[in-house]
Enzyme design. Sequence first.
Site, PDB file in Angstrom:
ATOM      1  N   GLY A 265      79.982  47.579 -53.304  1.00 21.71           N
ATOM      2  CA  GLY A 265      79.634  48.973 -53.569  1.00 21.71           C
ATOM      3  C   GLY A 265      79.867  49.951 -52.367  1.00 21.71           C
ATOM      4  O   GLY A 265      80.136  51.156 -52.829  1.00 21.71           O
ATOM      5  N   ALA A 266      79.344  49.446 -51.279  1.00 26.58           N
ATOM      6  CA  ALA A 266      79.457  50.534 -49.973  1.00 26.58           C
ATOM      7  C   ALA A 266      79.367  49.760 -48.766  1.00 26.58           C
ATOM      8  O   ALA A 266      79.060  48.318 -48.884  1.00 26.58           O
ATOM      9  CB  ALA A 266      78.472  51.497 -50.056  1.00 26.58           C
ATOM     10  N   GLU A 268      77.839  50.039 -44.572  1.00 25.49           N
ATOM     11  CA  GLU A 268      77.042  51.023 -43.622  1.00 25.49           C
ATOM     12  C   GLU A 268      77.771  51.146 -42.389  1.00 25.49           C
ATOM     13  O   GLU A 268      77.042  51.049 -41.237  1.00 25.49           O
ATOM     14  CB  GLU A 268      75.819  50.224 -43.414  1.00 25.49           C
ATOM     15  CG  GLU A 268      75.675  48.938 -42.529  1.00 25.49           C
ATOM     16  CD  GLU A 268      75.975  47.717 -43.686  1.00 25.49           C
ATOM     17  OE1 GLU A 268      75.446  46.556 -43.022  1.00 25.49           O
ATOM     18  OE2 GLU A 268      76.341  47.574 -44.890  1.00 25.49           O
ATOM     19  N   ASN A 269      78.824  51.512 -42.082  1.00 27.99           N
ATOM     20  CA  ASN A 269      79.669  51.987 -40.820  1.00 27.99           C
ATOM     21  C   ASN A 269      78.739  52.944 -40.065  1.00 27.99           C
ATOM     22  O   ASN A 269      78.379  53.989 -40.947  1.00 27.99           O
ATOM     23  CB  ASN A 269      80.948  52.303 -41.077  1.00 27.99           C
ATOM     24  CG  ASN A 269      81.625  51.279 -41.959  1.00 27.99           C
ATOM     25  OD1 ASN A 269      81.936  50.150 -41.645  1.00 27.99           O
ATOM     26  ND2 ASN A 269      82.560  51.914 -43.083  1.00 27.99           N
ATOM     27  N   HIS A 299      70.586  53.052 -50.023  1.00 26.53           N
ATOM     28  CA  HIS A 299      70.664  51.583 -49.283  1.00 26.53           C
ATOM     29  C   HIS A 299      71.697  51.643 -47.766  1.00 26.53           C
ATOM     30  O   HIS A 299      71.174  51.132 -47.013  1.00 26.53           O
ATOM     31  CB  HIS A 299      71.429  50.594 -50.269  1.00 26.53           C
ATOM     32  CG  HIS A 299      71.734  49.212 -49.842  1.00 26.53           C
ATOM     33  ND1 HIS A 299      70.990  48.041 -50.164  1.00 26.53           N
ATOM     34  CD2 HIS A 299      72.567  48.803 -49.037  1.00 26.53           C
ATOM     35  CE1 HIS A 299      71.195  47.075 -49.598  1.00 26.53           C
ATOM     36  NE2 HIS A 299      72.412  47.211 -48.838  1.00 26.53           N
ATOM     37  N   GLU A 300      72.779  52.409 -48.010  1.00 26.16           N
ATOM     38  CA  GLU A 300      73.384  52.450 -46.730  1.00 26.16           C
ATOM     39  C   GLU A 300      72.815  53.324 -45.863  1.00 26.16           C
ATOM     40  O   GLU A 300      73.119  53.015 -44.433  1.00 26.16           O
ATOM     41  CB  GLU A 300      74.761  52.920 -47.209  1.00 26.16           C
ATOM     42  CG  GLU A 300      75.774  52.087 -48.412  1.00 26.16           C
ATOM     43  CD  GLU A 300      75.710  50.544 -48.044  1.00 26.16           C
ATOM     44  OE1 GLU A 300      75.952  50.281 -46.829  1.00 26.16           O
ATOM     45  OE2 GLU A 300      75.484  49.974 -49.140  1.00 26.16           O
ATOM     46  N   HIS A 303      70.591  51.236 -43.803  1.00 28.01           N
ATOM     47  CA  HIS A 303      71.096  50.540 -43.121  1.00 28.01           C
ATOM     48  C   HIS A 303      71.445  51.226 -41.411  1.00 28.01           C
ATOM     49  O   HIS A 303      71.596  50.523 -40.295  1.00 28.01           O
ATOM     50  CB  HIS A 303      72.414  50.084 -43.277  1.00 28.01           C
ATOM     51  CG  HIS A 303      72.463  48.881 -44.040  1.00 28.01           C
ATOM     52  ND1 HIS A 303      71.740  47.740 -43.667  1.00 28.01           N
ATOM     53  CD2 HIS A 303      73.075  48.538 -45.531  1.00 28.01           C
ATOM     54  CE1 HIS A 303      71.977  46.646 -44.527  1.00 28.01           C
ATOM     55  NE2 HIS A 303      72.704  47.329 -45.523  1.00 28.01           N
ATOM     56  N   GLU A 322      70.274  43.114 -45.786  1.00 30.26           N
ATOM     57  CA  GLU A 322      70.290  43.706 -46.654  1.00 30.26           C
ATOM     58  C   GLU A 322      69.214  43.766 -47.457  1.00 30.26           C
ATOM     59  O   GLU A 322      69.067  44.812 -48.598  1.00 30.26           O
ATOM     60  CB  GLU A 322      71.201  42.665 -47.694  1.00 30.26           C
ATOM     61  CG  GLU A 322      72.673  42.419 -46.809  1.00 30.26           C
ATOM     62  CD  GLU A 322      73.265  43.749 -46.938  1.00 30.26           C
ATOM     63  OE1 GLU A 322      73.111  44.881 -47.383  1.00 30.26           O
ATOM     64  OE2 GLU A 322      74.417  43.939 -46.034  1.00 30.26           O
TER      65      GLU A 322
END
Length: 857
Positions: A265-266, A268-269, A299-300, A303, A322
């Site tokens: 989905g994505a 988290e860089n 969510h990201e 993170h 997560e």
Amino acid sequence: MPGTNLTREEAQQRAKLLSVDSYAIELDLSGAQEGGTYRSVTTVRFDSAEAGAETFIDLVAPAVHEVVLNGSALDPATVFADSRIALAGLEAGPNELRVVADCAYTNTGEGLHRFVDPVDDQAYLYTQFEVPDARRVFASFEQPDLKATFQFTVKAPEGWTVVSNSPTPERPVDNVWRFEPTPRISSYITALIVGPYHSVHSSYEKDGQSVPLGIYCRPSLAEFLDADEIFDVTRQGFDWFQEKFDYDYPFAKYDQLFVPEFNAGAMENAGAVTIRDQYVFRSKVTDAAYETRAETILHELAHMWFGDLVTMEWWNDLWLNESFATYTSIACQAYAPGSKWPHAWTTFANSMKTWAYRQDQLPSTHPIMADIRDLDDVLVNFDGITYAKGASVLKQLVAYVGMDEFFQGVQAYFKAHAFGNTRLSDLLGALEQTSGRDLKTWSKAWLETAGINILRPEIEVDGEGHITSFTVLQEAPALPAGAQGEPTLRPHRIAIGFYELNETGKLVRTDRLELDVDGARTAVELPAGTRRPAVVLLNDDDLSYAKVRLDEESLKVVTAHLGDFAESLPRALCWASAWDMTRDGELATRDYLALVLSGIAKESDIGVVQSLHRQVKLALELYAAPEWRETGLARWTEATLEQLRASAPGSDHQLAWARAFAATARTADQLDLLQGLLDGTETVDGLAVDTELRWALVERLAATGRADEKAIAAELERDRTAAGERHAATARAARPTAEAKAEAWAQVVEGDSLPNAVQEAVIGGFVQTDQRELLAPYTEKFFAAVKGVWESRSHEIAQQIATGLYPALQVSQATLDTTDAWLASAAPNAALRRLISESRAGVERALRAQEADAASS
């Protein structure tokens, strides 16, 4: 030989020996438009605890040209093998290593992915490094606890943009982009996104704090990019997280980049989040899709603190990474002022938790805190336990310690471990300090054991309807065959809701009590003379993680009035319980269908409606007795058409019902209607037959033999985009001919050139539930090919094939026997064995459910 694997023990030994200071990485991507390989130069500075010690650095590359350690050249042919460069004779204290290599672009979504947009014929690049793929782009000590600073220098084609973790330089010099070093972060959250991307910029401003914000996508999607909506969700997350975490956003800027052919989905860089560009909606979608996108964005963002600022020491704490991001993103949606989705816990109960319950009943079930022995283990551990069960248990933990105490502990944790690495015990210790609760017993029961509990009410009443005894029964069912561990009774903090039908016919909560449930029997204390309500709902508000059953009287009322709950969450909990009973063979598929048909028209929550659509379709196709299946599908399809015509014009419900109808249309008249909607000779008031809905119609018409190659090609001509190419690939593979199936099989299994997203599309078209006989010969072909595929393809590509082409539709003892024989003889590695065993469990469950459905006739 290690191949591309890395064991926990090797990582621990390397972490004891080394501390890493910095990476300087130079990449020449000037030839990216043509593809092939690119030059990668890495200079890494690190300290060794011992003189003369040996270690290795990780690299996956077609060619290594130079390896220079502390000024001495090493022979690449001697030291580079098996994804590792051996480093011997380290100096005590500082060391410097320089590696020059040719690295390869990929089309698998791993490492540096390269995609060419058919709209403008331009290449677009992005990196995806979790779990171990930074080593595909530069030499790195590839484990999360060897943090360092990273400085990227990138040569790109003229006119392209380069984005990384650090702020993008204002302008390149000779097309070379020089970034400032990052803070100390792990290699797997570094990132580069390169290409002629379109961008929109803004900022987050709060009490003197200013964080630059950017949103990027391909120019061909720019007209669909709703940047203001995305910025609004992002700012809401900044407000809520900074307040709850009491720690300012830890990086210099925050970019969100919608990129093509993304596997997850994505990701988290740090400061440069990559998101699948299907979240840039080309056509009308329901509010549930916007809610899901918002949860992904939040969510990201979560993170950035939990995962990026403070990072797990090793992958056994991946679940905490997560689960925390999932829990806090849902909590932000539910509680943040001005949120558009205050019902987010309904969505969580209805989707994420059903995923967790399914995963927790597979033979691969494992404790939330999984034993991750190596990279192969973690690569298949991005599952429903790691994300959804973990988040459910965090919600239980918050109920157990108190929300204020929970976030006070989190605040102390961030301050104590900023830019460092931690273990679970570090967080639990902080929570013990703020809550005064001993969490060691709680942790052992919840995090170190596998499986799921069942809670049931035992209620006795007198002749006047007063409750004389109320007990919550807790069961710990046997774990699935092959699963490790023992059934465990756990402490649960739950709410119990009492519901009555009011004068308008709505089920409303009249009382709520909260208590700790522990052991097999927990007495519920009630005031004398308490009357038995119409419905008693255990785990009301969904505080704990458990399967819930209704007592006989409550079940009767719910069966008649499930759609009449005034609030969405108790409805969702009852829908989820009914679905769970269907999967367990306690409720016949035909009875589940009847229940859904009796209540779904009253369901206002569009996310619940769409989940019910998916679940009914799955139940009819896999869990219905074969001899009744067509009857059930016909009944369901007629109902979808009825609801489509009855829905408010232009509403989300109308669109959802249109898609549900398109998914199972089967009679000549129904297929004529699909064709008419497609060519404009039929209309439904308010229904926009836009690009994505057109493809849904084409794909069903193709699967039923009503749309041939000419029709598919004509639709692709209307939508000559990457998404259109994927839809066309699905439609071609869906055609009900032996030739179409053979062509799709050859593309996926015998060839290896399909990009990840196109391969996924072909597999999706190949597997059609009403083509069982046509697909039957591929059972033998699957087992003949799958091990070779696993050993020769990248992880993402191989996993798609192993899970997507397993003969899950062939629900028979013969499929189980064939699977067992293969597991016994093929000697697959642990990761592949797990995936095949999970698929086998799905067939076994479907057989049991079919038997239960047949027995109810």
